[in-house]
Design an enzyme around this catalytic site. Structure first.
Site, mmCIF file in Angstrom:
data_model
loop_
_atom_site.group_PDB
_atom_site.id
_atom_site.type_symbol
_atom_site.label_atom_id
_atom_site.label_comp_id
_atom_site.label_asym_id
_atom_site.label_seq_id
_atom_site.Cartn_x
_atom_site.Cartn_y
_atom_site.Cartn_z
ATOM 1 N N HIS A 1 62.108 46.768 35.369
ATOM 2 C CA HIS A 1 63.199 47.072 36.306
ATOM 3 C C HIS A 1 62.693 47.920 37.467
ATOM 4 C CE1 HIS A 1 66.973 45.485 34.881
ATOM 5 N NE2 HIS A 1 66.808 45.979 33.666
ATOM 6 N N HIS B 1 60.637 46.477 29.371
ATOM 7 C CA HIS B 1 61.858 46.048 30.050
ATOM 8 C C HIS B 1 62.226 47.029 31.175
ATOM 9 C CE1 HIS B 1 65.950 44.037 29.884
ATOM 10 N NE2 HIS B 1 66.242 45.150 30.553
ATOM 11 N N GLU B 2 62.225 48.319 30.861
ATOM 12 C CA GLU B 2 62.662 49.311 31.855
ATOM 13 C C GLU B 2 61.645 49.490 32.979
ATOM 14 O OE1 GLU B 2 65.714 50.007 31.844
ATOM 15 O OE2 GLU B 2 66.087 49.306 29.803
ATOM 16 N N CYS C 1 70.351 42.420 28.873
ATOM 17 C CA CYS C 1 70.233 43.390 29.953
ATOM 18 C C CYS C 1 71.629 43.716 30.474
ATOM 19 C CB CYS C 1 69.367 42.810 31.074
ATOM 20 S SG CYS C 1 69.154 43.909 32.480
#
Length: 165
Positions: free
Chosen positions: A136, A132-133, A90
């Site tokens: 976030h 993953h995004e 990351c």
């Protein structure tokens, strides 16, 4: 367009869930330009808005030569099947890579700047990117998804790397 600085672990913006984009204005257009320019570098696969300090639901990607963005992404499908454990890193946790469990397939739906539907989906790297995004944007780091033993080691190595910085 502007290449933006990446916020790193410890910055509270990374742990704050992002707000939906309700109006497409100059600020949002500039955000998209900045996301696209900032992700357009070797070694960068994805970038969420909060990683550049903006708490809005948007991210960009740079996968296999394809650069794009999505506003207000929502994950609408993930497979029950998991992909082989793969190392994940990351930009907000620089230099540290750990095996992270992710679904084999994921699909997200959102919009572009003109309000048109955007669908991103795929297996392996695409599934990893989507999860993953969106994590976030929900205020999570990939470190939160690590197995307990791996997470313990990761947190120790993270503390050590921050002490050296």
């Amino acid at each position: 367009m502007a290449m933006r600085d990446i916020r790193v672990v410890g910055d509270p913006v990374l742990r704050t869930p992002c707000e939906p984009i309700t109006v497409i204005d100059d600020r949002v257009r500039q955000l998209v330009e900045d996301l696209v320019e900032t992700v357009d570098h070797d070694g960068r696969a994805g970038l969420a808005a909060n990683q550049i300090g903006v708490s809005l639901r948007a991210f960009s990607w740079n996968i296999d030569g394809e650069i794009g963005y999505i506003l207000n992404p929502e994950i609408v499908e993930v497979s029950d099947e998991l992909q082989e454990l793969g190392e994940e890193g990351c930009l907000s946790v620089p230099g540290l890579w750990y095996e992270c469990e992710r679904p084999a397939y994921a699909r997200a739906v959102g919009t572009d700047l003109d309000g048109n539907e955007v669908v991103i989906e795929g297996e392996e790297i695409w599934a990893r990117l989507i999860k993953h995004e969106v994590d976030h944007l929900d205020g999570h780091l990939y470190l939160d998804r690590l197995r307990k033993d791996v997470r313990k080691r990761a947190m120790r190595e993270l503390r050590e790397s921050l002490e050296k910085a």
